[in-house]
Design a protein around this motif. Sequence first.
Motif, PDB file in Angstrom:
ATOM      1  N   ILE A 149       0.073 -12.898  -2.125  1.00 52.76           N
ATOM      2  CA  ILE A 149       0.552 -12.923  -3.516  1.00 52.76           C
ATOM      3  C   ILE A 149       0.576 -11.489  -4.042  1.00 52.76           C
ATOM      4  N   VAL A 150       1.775 -11.048  -4.464  1.00 59.40           N
ATOM      5  CA  VAL A 150       1.975  -9.653  -4.877  1.00 59.40           C
ATOM      6  C   VAL A 150       2.507  -9.623  -6.300  1.00 59.40           C
ATOM      7  N   GLU A 151       1.910  -8.784  -7.131  1.00 64.77           N
ATOM      8  CA  GLU A 151       2.400  -8.569  -8.497  1.00 64.77           C
ATOM      9  C   GLU A 151       3.028  -7.183  -8.569  1.00 64.77           C
ATOM     10  N   SER A 152       4.268  -7.102  -9.057  1.00 63.87           N
ATOM     11  CA  SER A 152       4.951  -5.807  -9.150  1.00 63.87           C
ATOM     12  C   SER A 152       6.228  -5.952  -9.970  1.00 63.87           C
ATOM     13  N   ARG A 153       6.721  -4.818 -10.451  1.00 66.29           N
ATOM     14  CA  ARG A 153       8.036  -4.732 -11.087  1.00 66.29           C
ATOM     15  C   ARG A 153       8.680  -3.432 -10.632  1.00 66.29           C
ATOM     16  N   PRO A 154       9.838  -3.487 -10.026  1.00 58.57           N
ATOM     17  CA  PRO A 154      10.612  -4.680  -9.690  1.00 58.57           C
ATOM     18  C   PRO A 154       9.926  -5.487  -8.584  1.00 58.57           C
ATOM     19  N   PRO A 155      10.388  -6.718  -8.320  1.00 58.67           N
ATOM     20  CA  PRO A 155       9.759  -7.552  -7.292  1.00 58.67           C
ATOM     21  C   PRO A 155       9.704  -6.842  -5.944  1.00 58.67           C
ATOM     22  N   SER A 156       8.670  -7.186  -5.177  1.00 60.55           N
ATOM     23  CA  SER A 156       8.448  -6.528  -3.891  1.00 60.55           C
ATOM     24  C   SER A 156       9.050  -7.316  -2.738  1.00 60.55           C
ATOM     25  N   MET A 157       9.210  -6.612  -1.622  1.00 58.61           N
ATOM     26  CA  MET A 157       9.500  -7.249  -0.345  1.00 58.61           C
ATOM     27  C   MET A 157       8.156  -7.449   0.357  1.00 58.61           C
ATOM     28  N   VAL A 158       7.949  -8.632   0.936  1.00 58.14           N
ATOM     29  CA  VAL A 158       6.661  -8.974   1.557  1.00 58.14           C
ATOM     30  C   VAL A 158       6.880  -9.296   3.039  1.00 58.14           C
ATOM     31  N   HIS A 159       6.028  -8.685   3.895  1.00 59.74           N
ATOM     32  CA  HIS A 159       6.110  -8.911   5.337  1.00 59.74           C
ATOM     33  C   HIS A 159       4.708  -9.188   5.877  1.00 59.74           C
ATOM     34  N   PHE A 160       4.652  -9.862   7.046  1.00 61.43           N
ATOM     35  CA  PHE A 160       3.393 -10.124   7.733  1.00 61.43           C
ATOM     36  C   PHE A 160       3.462  -9.503   9.136  1.00 61.43           C
ATOM     37  N   VAL A 161       2.330  -8.919   9.550  1.00 60.58           N
ATOM     38  CA  VAL A 161       2.217  -8.374  10.906  1.00 60.58           C
ATOM     39  C   VAL A 161       1.051  -9.072  11.590  1.00 60.58           C
ATOM     40  N   LEU A 162       1.343  -9.728  12.732  1.00 56.55           N
ATOM     41  CA  LEU A 162       0.329 -10.437  13.515  1.00 56.55           C
ATOM     42  C   LEU A 162       0.260  -9.764  14.870  1.00 56.55           C
ATOM     43  N   GLY A 163      -0.895  -9.167  15.147  1.00 58.12           N
ATOM     44  CA  GLY A 163      -0.992  -8.341  16.356  1.00 58.12           C
ATOM     45  C   GLY A 163      -0.187  -7.074  16.135  1.00 58.12           C
ATOM     46  N   ASP A 164       0.796  -6.862  16.962  1.00 51.70           N
ATOM     47  CA  ASP A 164       1.654  -5.689  16.790  1.00 51.70           C
ATOM     48  C   ASP A 164       3.101  -6.105  16.537  1.00 51.70           C
ATOM     49  N   ARG A 165       3.273  -7.346  16.072  1.00 50.71           N
ATOM     50  CA  ARG A 165       4.634  -7.839  15.878  1.00 50.71           C
ATOM     51  C   ARG A 165       4.844  -8.311  14.431  1.00 50.71           C
ATOM     52  N   LEU A 166       6.082  -8.008  13.886  1.00 47.90           N
ATOM     53  CA  LEU A 166       6.477  -8.453  12.546  1.00 47.90           C
ATOM     54  C   LEU A 166       6.866  -9.918  12.611  1.00 47.90           C
ATOM     55  N   GLN A 167       6.306 -10.736  11.712  1.00 50.03           N
ATOM     56  CA  GLN A 167       6.514 -12.172  11.757  1.00 50.03           C
ATOM     57  C   GLN A 167       7.551 -12.614  10.710  1.00 50.03           C
ATOM     58  N   ASN A 168       8.313 -13.632  11.049  1.00 55.66           N
ATOM     59  CA  ASN A 168       9.237 -14.224  10.088  1.00 55.66           C
ATOM     60  C   ASN A 168       8.443 -14.987   9.024  1.00 55.66           C
TER      61      ASN A 168
END
Length: 468
Positions: free
Chosen positions: A340-359
């Motif tokens: 959960i991210v609070e920001s203005r303008p809205p943020s882009m959010v990503h997840f990294v599991l191990g060494d890989r970017l997850q959908n």
Amino acid sequence: MDTLEWLLFLCIYFKVTQIAELSWTADVPNEVKGLLGSCVVIPCSYNYPDPQGKAKSFTGIWMTTEGDRVIYHPTQSKIVKQYQSRTKLLGDASKNCSLMIEKLQQDDRGPFYFRIEIEGYNRASYRKNKVSISVMDEPNPIDFSVQEEVKEGQTVSAFCSVSHSCPTYPPDFHWSHPGVQHFQAQKLQNGQWNSTSTLTFCSNRTDHNKSLQCSVTYHEGKHQETSKTIKVKYAPVNVKVEYQSDVNEGETAHLKCSSDANPVSSYEWHSETGALLNKGQTYTILIVSRHSVEAVYCTAVNEEGQVRSSTVKLNVLYAPDIRTSSKCSSDWGVLKCECIVESRPPSMVHFVLGDRLQNSSVETNGSVTTGTLQTDFGSFKFVHCLANNTLGNENLTLSLLVNDNMQKIFIVSGTVVILLIILIATGVGVVNKRKENYEDVHSNDICSNDHVYGNVRTKRRVPLKTNV
């Protein structure tokens, strides 16, 4: 005065009056003013001795004193060329000898006199009663009056008047402002007339500092105009806050209040709750914070009233701030993480599991962006949440917590492992016991039959080893 003297006076008076009525007289001004190119009317009345019914028809004639040139006659051919089609007798048998001259020229100065010819009776020329024309190149100045300072909604009356010498074709008035118009003409001395146009209207703020113009057009095209500026007092209108809506957190913001008013407004600033924040046309917030900035409005005030603006609020921009309520959980081998991210303008959010970017899926609601990751549990202990917008970025490491269902999996798995260990241990014990029995039996055989079974035991061990 006794009775005899009074009677004598009355007799003399009536006698003189009778003689005057019976004399050949004319009444004209010595001079009239006329506008070049327009028309002029020479007022004239005449008298003659009463013919006692002998008069049958009247012929009025106007002539010049120099050369006795005819400038008006009922028969056009008798008029000198210079005046043909330009003169007209306005009078009739009622002893009115007024003359109109159109398209007045510089040479139409006169002097002129009137002559009457009464058919079947007599004729007379009124040479002693001559009139001259003063030809003006420009019209007389306009007399213009109006109340120049009024309040909005007040009735305004403006008066525009001119003097002229052409009552047959009075001047035409035109106003620059709509309203109710009234025309009035008044006869003056020496052939002059006064024409007045009155304009009445209700004042409005749109009239402020506007020019009220009166234009006058005379017969045959001469034109003049004059104007005055109207000052209208009115309460503030169009009150608004001028500001840059987007401002970075920590910067300084300047808000300005503006309005349309007369006299000029003073200004007050209020919070949305009505608390007074500042006085003056500008309001400055030194350090803008998303947590302290509140909605505000300004009020414009003058002696005619006060009006407030609409409420405005700054749009505070700031870098991502990942909430500590972000977490991960697992259920029957499925990993679910929420960032959960609070920001203005809205943020882009990503997840990294191990060494890989997850959908992942992302949902934005106002200043809050929520990223959700759902995948197989695997053997990982941490998930990294990354958030970024145009003002910056932030990341947070989320621990992989094991919930009750996963603990059940571990308990069941542990129980199975223990059972397997017990079963394996039990199996090994049985094998070992059989082995001991086997060795005991054949130990006696060997002692008693040493020379007969030696090679067999070796072979029989094979099944035993095979079973194990």
